[in-house]
Scaffold this motif. Structure first.
Motif, PDB file in Angstrom:
ATOM      1  N   ILE A  22       0.851  -1.179   0.000  1.00 25.39           N
ATOM      2  CA  ILE A  22       0.000   0.000   0.000  1.00 25.39           C
ATOM      3  C   ILE A  22       0.892   1.236   0.000  1.00 25.39           C
ATOM      4  CG2 ILE A  22      -1.663   1.302   1.390  1.00 25.39           C
ATOM      5  CD1 ILE A  22      -2.832  -1.426   2.213  1.00 25.39           C
ATOM      6  N   SER A  23       0.693   2.081  -0.995  1.00 20.99           N
ATOM      7  CA  SER A  23       1.549   3.261  -1.136  1.00 20.99           C
ATOM      8  C   SER A  23       0.838   4.515  -0.653  1.00 20.99           C
ATOM      9  CB  SER A  23       1.940   3.440  -2.606  1.00 20.99           C
ATOM     10  OG  SER A  23       2.595   4.683  -2.782  1.00 20.99           O
ATOM     11  N   ASN A  24       1.602   5.416  -0.075  1.00 22.19           N
ATOM     12  CA  ASN A  24       1.060   6.717   0.322  1.00 22.19           C
ATOM     13  C   ASN A  24       1.508   7.837  -0.599  1.00 22.19           C
ATOM     14  OD1 ASN A  24      -0.479   6.045   2.659  1.00 22.19           O
ATOM     15  ND2 ASN A  24       1.438   5.637   3.735  1.00 22.19           N
ATOM     16  N   VAL A  25       2.289   7.497  -1.612  1.00 27.34           N
ATOM     17  CA  VAL A  25       2.811   8.533  -2.509  1.00 27.34           C
ATOM     18  C   VAL A  25       2.278   8.410  -3.932  1.00 27.34           C
ATOM     19  CG1 VAL A  25       4.880   8.982  -1.147  1.00 27.34           C
ATOM     20  CG2 VAL A  25       4.934   7.210  -2.890  1.00 27.34           C
ATOM     21  N   ILE A  26       1.731   7.231  -4.250  1.00 29.34           N
ATOM     22  CA  ILE A  26       1.072   7.052  -5.546  1.00 29.34           C
ATOM     23  C   ILE A  26      -0.437   7.157  -5.277  1.00 29.34           C
ATOM     24  CG2 ILE A  26       0.700   5.479  -7.483  1.00 29.34           C
ATOM     25  CD1 ILE A  26       3.343   4.051  -6.552  1.00 29.34           C
ATOM     26  N   PRO A  27      -1.160   8.013  -6.016  1.00 30.44           N
ATOM     27  CA  PRO A  27      -2.599   8.154  -5.722  1.00 30.44           C
ATOM     28  C   PRO A  27      -3.327   6.804  -5.816  1.00 30.44           C
ATOM     29  CG  PRO A  27      -1.883   9.866  -7.259  1.00 30.44           C
ATOM     30  CD  PRO A  27      -0.725   8.909  -7.103  1.00 30.44           C
ATOM     31  N   ARG A  28      -4.273   6.588  -4.896  1.00 31.85           N
ATOM     32  CA  ARG A  28      -5.102   5.376  -4.959  1.00 31.85           C
ATOM     33  C   ARG A  28      -6.131   5.559  -6.065  1.00 31.85           C
ATOM     34  NH1 ARG A  28      -3.182   4.035  -0.172  1.00 31.85           N
ATOM     35  NH2 ARG A  28      -3.245   5.858   1.154  1.00 31.85           N
ATOM     36  N   ARG A  29      -6.200   4.581  -6.950  1.00 28.61           N
ATOM     37  CA  ARG A  29      -7.118   4.676  -8.082  1.00 28.61           C
ATOM     38  C   ARG A  29      -8.126   3.535  -8.054  1.00 28.61           C
ATOM     39  NH1 ARG A  29      -5.319   8.413 -11.891  1.00 28.61           N
ATOM     40  NH2 ARG A  29      -3.179   9.106 -11.477  1.00 28.61           N
ATOM     41  N   ASP A  30      -9.298   3.763  -8.669  1.00 25.59           N
ATOM     42  CA  ASP A  30     -10.268   2.677  -8.783  1.00 25.59           C
ATOM     43  C   ASP A  30      -9.987   1.885 -10.051  1.00 25.59           C
ATOM     44  OD1 ASP A  30     -11.367   4.082 -10.925  1.00 25.59           O
ATOM     45  OD2 ASP A  30     -13.065   4.861  -9.769  1.00 25.59           O
ATOM     46  N   THR A  31     -10.784   0.856 -10.298  1.00 23.91           N
ATOM     47  CA  THR A  31     -10.541  -0.025 -11.438  1.00 23.91           C
ATOM     48  C   THR A  31     -10.721   0.695 -12.765  1.00 23.91           C
ATOM     49  OG1 THR A  31     -12.814  -0.776 -11.171  1.00 23.91           O
ATOM     50  CG2 THR A  31     -11.098  -2.192 -10.274  1.00 23.91           C
ATOM     51  N   ASN A  32     -11.325   1.891 -12.700  1.00 23.38           N
ATOM     52  CA  ASN A  32     -11.486   2.703 -13.903  1.00 23.38           C
ATOM     53  C   ASN A  32     -10.316   3.657 -14.109  1.00 23.38           C
ATOM     54  OD1 ASN A  32     -13.746   1.924 -15.219  1.00 23.38           O
ATOM     55  ND2 ASN A  32     -14.909   3.785 -14.832  1.00 23.38           N
ATOM     56  N   GLY A  33      -9.389   3.675 -13.161  1.00 25.88           N
ATOM     57  CA  GLY A  33      -8.249   4.583 -13.288  1.00 25.88           C
ATOM     58  C   GLY A  33      -8.457   5.938 -12.648  1.00 25.88           C
ATOM     59  N   SER A  34      -9.642   6.162 -12.064  1.00 24.84           N
ATOM     60  CA  SER A  34      -9.894   7.464 -11.425  1.00 24.84           C
ATOM     61  C   SER A  34      -9.355   7.463 -10.000  1.00 24.84           C
ATOM     62  CB  SER A  34     -11.399   7.752 -11.362  1.00 24.84           C
ATOM     63  OG  SER A  34     -11.960   7.650 -12.649  1.00 24.84           O
ATOM     64  N   ILE A  35      -8.816   8.605  -9.564  1.00 20.71           N
ATOM     65  CA  ILE A  35      -8.339   8.733  -8.188  1.00 20.71           C
ATOM     66  C   ILE A  35      -9.532   8.656  -7.239  1.00 20.71           C
ATOM     67  CG2 ILE A  35      -7.216  10.278  -6.530  1.00 20.71           C
ATOM     68  CD1 ILE A  35      -5.536  11.388  -8.826  1.00 20.71           C
ATOM     69  N   LEU A  36      -9.386   7.860  -6.174  1.00 21.80           N
ATOM     70  CA  LEU A  36     -10.467   7.708  -5.200  1.00 21.80           C
ATOM     71  C   LEU A  36     -10.813   9.060  -4.594  1.00 21.80           C
ATOM     72  CD1 LEU A  36      -9.930   4.666  -5.455  1.00 21.80           C
ATOM     73  CD2 LEU A  36     -10.002   4.504  -2.960  1.00 21.80           C
ATOM     74  N   ASP A  37     -12.075   9.452  -4.735  1.00 26.39           N
ATOM     75  CA  ASP A  37     -12.552  10.693  -4.131  1.00 26.39           C
ATOM     76  C   ASP A  37     -13.402  10.297  -2.930  1.00 26.39           C
ATOM     77  OD1 ASP A  37     -13.500  13.189  -3.483  1.00 26.39           O
ATOM     78  OD2 ASP A  37     -14.507  13.572  -5.398  1.00 26.39           O
ATOM     79  N   ALA A  38     -12.737   9.893  -1.863  1.00 30.33           N
ATOM     80  CA  ALA A  38     -13.430   9.427  -0.646  1.00 30.33           C
ATOM     81  C   ALA A  38     -12.644   9.936   0.552  1.00 30.33           C
ATOM     82  CB  ALA A  38     -13.519   7.915  -0.631  1.00 30.33           C
TER      83      ALA A  38
END
Ligand SMILES: *[C@@H]1O[C@H](CO)[C@@H](O)[C@H](O)[C@H]1NC(C)=O
Ligand SMILES: *[C@@H]1O[C@H](CO)[C@@H](O)[C@H](O)[C@H]1NC(C)=O
Ligand SMILES: *[C@@H]1O[C@H](CO)[C@@H](O)[C@H](O)[C@H]1NC(C)=O
Ligand SMILES: *[C@@H]1O[C@H](CO)[C@@H](O)[C@H](O)[C@H]1NC(C)=O
Ligand SMILES: *[C@@H]1O[C@H](CO)[C@@H](O)[C@H](O)[C@H]1NC(C)=O
Ligand SMILES: *[C@@H]1O[C@H](CO)[C@@H](O)[C@H](O)[C@H]1NC(C)=O
Length: 350
Positions: A22-38
């Motif tokens: 689990i990385s804290n420096v690479i944005p977390r993305r969903d399976t669609n490639g979008s950055i998690l907006d949560a």
């Protein structure tokens, strides 16, 4: 055939046991490639799947500087009337699927600001229950903050409003809230409140209160811990480990980039009395929103991940893209939590 079997074994061992970084420096993305907006939501394991509910702030540009807390109702970015609650799910905390907006503020009869949504499944009623902070648009700011509750038949909603103001809470003028579900199904709200709404600082005190069996209201002063810990605090989270209840929270940090160091409080009962333990520091420069127990693969044990918002950290300026910072908790044999060193990434066996 042999290859097929090898393939099957590989696939199944992959499902049964995986080391996930689990990385804290690479944005977390969903399976669609979008950055998690949560943001400022909760994450929990239910029936083999991790559920991540959070506030979606969208693509408005966050103000520059060390604080995004400069605006209230009009034209800003962060305390707006159009927030949604998103749900993402994951089998392994690494691959996240967006399940849509499960609640939209545009569905409210009374417009207002929503933040801090938290969801729990209720085993008795078979409903999914959401609590969130609600600031009616007509209000003047933080002193008007109240708790709202919505309910749904399934995890994916859409959640329907039950009340925009819970009136059973021991304290009014509530701030951040979080929910905690005990192993027996009892649930608790940990929330901060102002006793005297005319002063902002240092009056911002934490307490824990038991919820009703249906989770739609709380049981009031008789089932409230009373205020404990430091003053001018928010961002509370609770969890249980080895029969010990932990409440963790830190100094107020309204969309602040500095983040907030958290202090640990522990008790043998969910309503206290809580002993003050140590401070975990603020090496990650984030503000706590959740502590997530995850199942360690091949064991009956759980690991614990501290999760915080890194406000004002967006890689492209969109507030919805602010990073979240996750760090594994590690415990001493006497059940105290060790100081949290900064970690760019960590690997768990899940
Ligand atoms: C996961 O990591 C541990 C120790 O780091 C190692 O012993 C184990 O073989 C790894 N498991 C998998 C499935 O890669
Ligand atoms: C919330 O959802 C609505 C409808 O999909 C969308 O128009 C709006 O932009 C969303 N709000 C944010 C802050 O993303
Ligand atoms: C993925 O993106 C496509 C195209 O934008 C959209 O139609 C679809 O609903 C998205 N799916 C998920 C799971 O987000
Ligand atoms: C628990 O043990 C650690 C390490 O030995 C020590 O630093 C800490 O003070 C102890 N905490 C309590 C509450 O006894
Ligand atoms: C944090 O770093 C210190 C110094 O390197 C180290 O002694 C300590 O074990 C680390 N703590 C954890 C929980 O890894
Ligand atoms: C994890 O962080 C370390 C130290 O910053 C870095 O060297 C390594 O490449 C990172 N690993 C992954 C998988 O991101």
């Amino acid at each position: 055939m042999a290859l097929f079997i090898v393939l099957l074994i590989t696939i199944f061992s992959g499902i049964a046991c995986r080391n996930v970084t689990i990385s804290n420096v690479i944005p977390r993305r969903d399976t669609n490639g979008s950055i998690l907006d949560a943001h400022d939501g909760n994450v929990f394991l239910y029936a083999g799947l991790y559920y991540y509910y959070g506030a979606s702030y969208g693509l408005c540009k966050e103000p520059p500087g060390p604080s995004g807390c400069t605006v209230w109702h009009v034209g800003g970015c962060g305390f707006q009337l159009n927030h949604n609650v998103s749900l993402y799910t994951s089998p392994d905390l690494s691959v996240w699927t967006f399940r849509g907006y499960v609640f939209q503020m545009s569905s409210m009869k009374t417009p207002g600001i929503m933040f801090g949504p938290r969801v729990l499944p209720n085993r008795k009623t078979n409903k999914w229950v959401m609590w969130f902070n609600f600031l009616p648009a007509s209000g003047t700011g933080v002193s008007q903050s109240q708790c709202a509750v919505a309910i749904a038949d399934t995890s994916q909603g859409p959640f329907q409003l039950v009340t925009d103001k819970v009136t059973t809470l021991a304290w009014e003028n509530t701030g951040d809230l979080n929910l905690f579900q005990d192993t027996n199904g009892d649930a608790y709200i940990i929330y901060n409140a102002h006793i005297d709404a005319s002063v902002y600082k240092p009056d911002h005190l934490m307490s824990v209160e038991k919820l009703s069996d249906d989770y739609l209201s709380s049981l009031g002063k008789e089932f409230n811990s009373g205020f404990f810990g430091q003053t001018f605090v928010e961002g509370g989270a609770m969890f249980k480990r080895n029969g010990v209840y932990y409440a963790v929270f830190g100094q107020c940090c309204c969309y602040c980039s500095e983040g907030s160091s958290v202090t640990v409080y522990s008790s043998l009962s969910p309503l206290g009395p809580f002993d003050t333990m140590n401070n975990l520091g603020n090496d990650g420069h984030a503000q706590l929103y959740n502590i997530l127990p995850y199942k360690i693969s091949g064991t009956d044990s759980y690991g614990y991940i501290w999760q915080g918002n890194k406000w004002q950290s967006s890689p492209d300026g969109a507030k919805g893209h602010d990073f979240t910072y996750w760090a594994p908790l590690s415990f001493d044999p006497n059940d105290s939590i060790r100081y949290m060193n900064y970690t760019a990434n960590f690997t768990i066996n899940i």
